[in-house]
Design a protein around this motif. Structure first.
Motif, PDB file in Angstrom:
ATOM      1  N   PRO A 132      15.263  -5.787  13.170  1.00 30.90           N
ATOM      2  CA  PRO A 132      16.231  -5.137  13.714  1.00 30.90           C
ATOM      3  C   PRO A 132      16.096  -3.424  13.981  1.00 30.90           C
ATOM      4  O   PRO A 132      16.540  -2.987  14.833  1.00 30.90           O
ATOM      5  CB  PRO A 132      17.437  -4.864  12.648  1.00 30.90           C
ATOM      6  N   PHE A 133      14.809  -3.186  13.620  1.00 29.60           N
ATOM      7  CA  PHE A 133      14.318  -1.645  13.968  1.00 29.60           C
ATOM      8  C   PHE A 133      13.363  -1.603  14.950  1.00 29.60           C
ATOM      9  O   PHE A 133      12.042  -1.863  14.469  1.00 29.60           O
ATOM     10  CB  PHE A 133      14.040  -0.984  12.578  1.00 29.60           C
ATOM     11  N   ALA A 134      13.535  -0.948  16.101  1.00 28.33           N
ATOM     12  CA  ALA A 134      12.484  -0.920  16.899  1.00 28.33           C
ATOM     13  C   ALA A 134      12.210   0.800  17.175  1.00 28.33           C
ATOM     14  O   ALA A 134      11.164   0.993  17.905  1.00 28.33           O
ATOM     15  CB  ALA A 134      13.143  -1.251  18.520  1.00 28.33           C
ATOM     16  N   ASN A 135      13.005   1.395  16.466  1.00 29.76           N
ATOM     17  CA  ASN A 135      12.587   3.031  16.713  1.00 29.76           C
ATOM     18  C   ASN A 135      12.423   3.920  15.376  1.00 29.76           C
ATOM     19  O   ASN A 135      12.178   5.009  15.217  1.00 29.76           O
ATOM     20  CB  ASN A 135      13.701   3.791  17.132  1.00 29.76           C
ATOM     21  N   LEU A 136      11.899   2.966  14.288  1.00 29.90           N
ATOM     22  CA  LEU A 136      11.743   3.699  13.046  1.00 29.90           C
ATOM     23  C   LEU A 136      10.443   4.555  13.202  1.00 29.90           C
ATOM     24  O   LEU A 136       9.454   4.118  13.687  1.00 29.90           O
ATOM     25  CB  LEU A 136      11.512   2.596  11.921  1.00 29.90           C
ATOM     26  N   GLU A 174       8.218  -4.998  11.492  1.00 31.21           N
ATOM     27  CA  GLU A 174       7.377  -5.615  12.568  1.00 31.21           C
ATOM     28  C   GLU A 174       7.649  -5.131  13.877  1.00 31.21           C
ATOM     29  O   GLU A 174       6.526  -4.888  14.855  1.00 31.21           O
ATOM     30  CB  GLU A 174       8.043  -6.994  12.579  1.00 31.21           C
ATOM     31  N   ASN A 175       8.910  -4.382  14.275  1.00 25.84           N
ATOM     32  CA  ASN A 175       8.736  -3.721  15.639  1.00 25.84           C
ATOM     33  C   ASN A 175       8.672  -2.401  15.665  1.00 25.84           C
ATOM     34  O   ASN A 175       9.040  -1.426  16.719  1.00 25.84           O
ATOM     35  CB  ASN A 175      10.463  -4.029  15.930  1.00 25.84           C
ATOM     36  N   SER A 176       8.161  -1.812  14.434  1.00 20.62           N
ATOM     37  CA  SER A 176       7.884  -0.461  14.377  1.00 20.62           C
ATOM     38  C   SER A 176       6.700  -0.176  13.724  1.00 20.62           C
ATOM     39  O   SER A 176       6.706   0.382  12.581  1.00 20.62           O
ATOM     40  CB  SER A 176       9.159   0.378  13.556  1.00 20.62           C
ATOM     41  N   PRO A 177       5.628  -0.728  14.241  1.00 23.19           N
ATOM     42  CA  PRO A 177       4.252  -0.651  13.545  1.00 23.19           C
ATOM     43  C   PRO A 177       3.819   0.818  13.246  1.00 23.19           C
ATOM     44  O   PRO A 177       3.065   0.817  12.239  1.00 23.19           O
ATOM     45  CB  PRO A 177       3.307  -1.435  14.501  1.00 23.19           C
ATOM     46  N   SER A 178       4.154   1.670  13.866  1.00 24.53           N
ATOM     47  CA  SER A 178       3.632   3.016  13.790  1.00 24.53           C
ATOM     48  C   SER A 178       4.510   3.820  12.700  1.00 24.53           C
ATOM     49  O   SER A 178       3.999   4.890  12.558  1.00 24.53           O
ATOM     50  CB  SER A 178       3.535   3.695  14.964  1.00 24.53           C
ATOM     51  N   ALA A 179       5.314   3.204  12.143  1.00 27.39           N
ATOM     52  CA  ALA A 179       6.503   4.012  11.101  1.00 27.39           C
ATOM     53  C   ALA A 179       5.574   4.337   9.924  1.00 27.39           C
ATOM     54  O   ALA A 179       4.780   3.517   9.352  1.00 27.39           O
ATOM     55  CB  ALA A 179       7.458   3.103  11.006  1.00 27.39           C
ATOM     56  N   THR A 180       5.962   5.435   9.471  1.00 20.60           N
ATOM     57  CA  THR A 180       5.269   5.849   8.236  1.00 20.60           C
ATOM     58  C   THR A 180       6.175   5.001   7.068  1.00 20.60           C
ATOM     59  O   THR A 180       7.303   5.260   6.812  1.00 20.60           O
ATOM     60  CB  THR A 180       5.666   7.383   7.660  1.00 20.60           C
ATOM     61  N   PHE A 181       5.402   4.203   6.061  1.00 20.58           N
ATOM     62  CA  PHE A 181       5.785   3.613   4.894  1.00 20.58           C
ATOM     63  C   PHE A 181       5.852   4.310   3.745  1.00 20.58           C
ATOM     64  O   PHE A 181       4.422   4.321   3.340  1.00 20.58           O
ATOM     65  CB  PHE A 181       5.544   2.194   5.049  1.00 20.58           C
ATOM     66  N   THR A 182       6.487   4.436   2.793  1.00 26.29           N
ATOM     67  CA  THR A 182       6.444   5.196   1.788  1.00 26.29           C
ATOM     68  C   THR A 182       7.260   4.243   0.398  1.00 26.29           C
ATOM     69  O   THR A 182       8.556   4.285   0.858  1.00 26.29           O
ATOM     70  CB  THR A 182       6.810   6.446   1.354  1.00 26.29           C
ATOM     71  N   MET A 183       6.796   3.804  -0.635  1.00 30.76           N
ATOM     72  CA  MET A 183       7.611   3.260  -1.658  1.00 30.76           C
ATOM     73  C   MET A 183       7.014   3.952  -2.807  1.00 30.76           C
ATOM     74  O   MET A 183       6.071   4.197  -3.347  1.00 30.76           O
ATOM     75  CB  MET A 183       7.025   1.712  -1.683  1.00 30.76           C
ATOM     76  N   VAL A 184       8.325   4.388  -3.470  1.00 35.95           N
ATOM     77  CA  VAL A 184       8.011   5.130  -5.068  1.00 35.95           C
ATOM     78  C   VAL A 184       8.166   4.055  -5.803  1.00 35.95           C
ATOM     79  O   VAL A 184       9.137   3.466  -6.012  1.00 35.95           O
ATOM     80  CB  VAL A 184       9.086   6.162  -5.073  1.00 35.95           C
ATOM     81  N   SER A 185       7.158   3.747  -6.658  1.00 36.67           N
ATOM     82  CA  SER A 185       7.178   2.971  -7.999  1.00 36.67           C
ATOM     83  C   SER A 185       8.210   3.372  -9.079  1.00 36.67           C
ATOM     84  O   SER A 185       8.532   4.417  -9.114  1.00 36.67           O
ATOM     85  CB  SER A 185       5.598   2.556  -8.612  1.00 36.67           C
ATOM     86  N   ARG A 186       8.546   2.450  -9.713  1.00 39.09           N
ATOM     87  CA  ARG A 186       9.474   2.580 -10.718  1.00 39.09           C
ATOM     88  C   ARG A 186       8.715   3.488 -11.865  1.00 39.09           C
ATOM     89  O   ARG A 186       9.475   4.406 -12.440  1.00 39.09           O
ATOM     90  CB  ARG A 186       9.945   1.445 -11.420  1.00 39.09           C
ATOM     91  N   GLU A 187       7.434   3.432 -12.302  1.00 42.37           N
ATOM     92  CA  GLU A 187       6.739   4.020 -13.102  1.00 42.37           C
ATOM     93  C   GLU A 187       6.933   5.542 -12.689  1.00 42.37           C
ATOM     94  O   GLU A 187       7.052   6.489 -13.619  1.00 42.37           O
ATOM     95  CB  GLU A 187       5.176   3.545 -13.047  1.00 42.37           C
ATOM     96  N   VAL A 188       6.616   5.825 -11.345  1.00 40.06           N
ATOM     97  CA  VAL A 188       6.630   7.256 -10.918  1.00 40.06           C
ATOM     98  C   VAL A 188       7.935   7.715 -10.958  1.00 40.06           C
ATOM     99  O   VAL A 188       8.265   9.088 -11.384  1.00 40.06           O
ATOM    100  CB  VAL A 188       5.868   7.216  -9.600  1.00 40.06           C
ATOM    101  N   PHE A 189       8.955   7.023 -10.605  1.00 40.76           N
ATOM    102  CA  PHE A 189      10.281   7.248 -10.242  1.00 40.76           C
ATOM    103  C   PHE A 189      10.844   7.792 -11.614  1.00 40.76           C
ATOM    104  O   PHE A 189      11.812   8.581 -12.098  1.00 40.76           O
ATOM    105  CB  PHE A 189      11.164   6.403  -9.828  1.00 40.76           C
ATOM    106  N   THR A 190      10.545   7.110 -12.957  1.00 44.19           N
ATOM    107  CA  THR A 190      11.059   7.351 -14.371  1.00 44.19           C
ATOM    108  C   THR A 190      10.359   8.242 -15.127  1.00 44.19           C
ATOM    109  O   THR A 190      10.370   8.682 -16.220  1.00 44.19           O
ATOM    110  CB  THR A 190      11.011   5.953 -14.938  1.00 44.19           C
ATOM    111  N   SER A 191       8.921   8.838 -14.719  1.00 46.06           N
ATOM    112  CA  SER A 191       8.144   9.546 -15.443  1.00 46.06           C
ATOM    113  C   SER A 191       8.590  10.989 -15.491  1.00 46.06           C
ATOM    114  O   SER A 191       9.287  11.414 -14.606  1.00 46.06           O
ATOM    115  CB  SER A 191       6.752   9.514 -14.807  1.00 46.06           C
TER     116      SER A 191
END
Length: 354
Positions: free
Chosen positions: A303-307, A337-354
């Motif tokens: 659904p996202f083409a401008n991310l 898929e439609n925003s291949p150049s988008a920056t992707f960041t995922m915070v793990s649970r271990e980092v979030f709760t530390s």
């Protein structure tokens, strides 16, 4: 350093402050609250009346032992304040029962003095009804309401389903633990925001839509939207929200919901309404229950083409009970898929709760 030296140094400091212009002194005093600002009137003749022209009024429940004392203090401040000076902001944090008449008095004073920012936090265990008609201003640009406000839409509550926030200059709105409800048998749309035509930033946190109503968001200038656990009767388009189809200005969206609140189908429908968003933040639990419904998105285009940015984080309260589920590659592809150049960041649970 003896007592006289200390006293002289303190007097010198006060003298330096006294030489500052009033507007700068007002700004400094805004950080300590109006009660402390009034206490400075004992310093010297220069400070005696300076609080009466304060444009920042900060009333805190912690400064008073009972609700009547806070109510009496607020009334005295408003009556003794320089009535020719406009009010820039009011912060009211209070606990216990306050009459509608008291709230009406405070709001009427604020709106008649062209207030721009209003922040109210209610620390009361039971919901209290206040009609939306009390919140009506042609100057207010920022409004924040937190905790236990119950806005009822329907018969027997003094206003109709067409009640709205009449705030034409409002640009930022924060609502926490607000209940929107319709008490008759019709499928009404709660258009509380329809007259906030300049609203750019909207945050709904822990809000609930009940009865047969759904919440309508139709704001052509909205650029920043945060929905955190908005829930209730979900008989409308996703999360009891319906959006205008022309959301060209909506750039930043943050969603935080749990599996118990919304279905994967409704989340996919919501994504379809946010196609033009550029900066998207989701809690990990959204992606986890999408991963458990891969068949739902397998034939769906992204659904996202401008991310430009996708940020994923876990909900801290669920981190210990849901640490065995991961985001699937199908969900990641569906979002990016439609925003291949988008920056992707995922915070793990271990980092979030530390």
């Amino acid at each position: 350093m003896d007592y006289k030296q200390v006293e002289k140094r303190m007097n010198d400091e006060i003298d330096r402050l006294s030489n500052l212009p009033d507007d700068l002194i007002h700004k400094i005093l805004s950080f300590v609250g109006i009660k402390c600002a009034i206490e400075t009137s004992a310093l010297s003749s220069r400070w005696r009346f300076i609080w009466t022209s304060m444009p920042y009024l900060d009333f805190l429940v912690e400064d008073f032992s009972t609700p009547p004392k806070l109510s009496q203090f607020v009334t005295q401040v408003l009556s003794r304040r320089n009535n020719l000076v406009e009010v820039f902001s009011i912060k009211l944090r209070f606990r216990g029962y306050f009459s509608q008449e008291f709230v009406k008095q405070l709001l009427n004073y604020a709106f008649s003095h062209n207030i721009r920012q209003l922040d109210i936090t209610w620390l009361y265990e039971k919901g209290i009804d206040y009609p939306l008609s009390l919140i009506c201003s042609r100057s207010l640009t920022h409004l924040s309401l937190r905790k236990k406000y119950v806005y009822r839409i329907g018969k027997g509550y003094g206003f109709t389903s067409t009640s709205t926030l009449k705030l034409p200059l409002l640009t930022s709105l924060y609502l926490e633990d607000i209940i929107f409800c319709c008490d008759d048998d019709s499928d009404k749309c709660v258009g509380i925001f329809s007259e906030c035509v300049n609203l750019k930033i909207l945050t709904l946190k822990g809000c609930k839509v009940t009865g047969f109503s759904h919440l309508n968001i139709c704001l052509p200038l909205l650029s920043n939207l945060t929905l955190a656990d908005v829930h209730g009767k979900l008989n409308s388009v996703n999360l009891s929200l319906s959006f205008a189809p022309f959301y060209y200005s909506l750039e930043k969206v943050e969603l935080c919901v749990t599996h118990s609140i919304v279905s994967a189908h409704k989340m996919v429908c919501l994504f379809q309404q946010l196609q033009r968003v550029k900066y998207l933040t989701l809690n990990m639990e959204i992606l986890e229950f999408l991963s458990s419904s891969v068949e739902l998105i397998s034939n769906q285009p992204s659904p996202f083409a401008n991310l430009k940015s996708l940020h994923i984080y876990p909900i801290k309260d669920l981190s210990e009970v849901r640490n065995d589920v991961k985001m699937s590659s199908e969900v990641k592809n569906y979002l990016l898929e439609n925003s291949p150049s988008a920056t992707f960041t995922m915070v793990s649970r271990e980092v979030f709760t530390s």
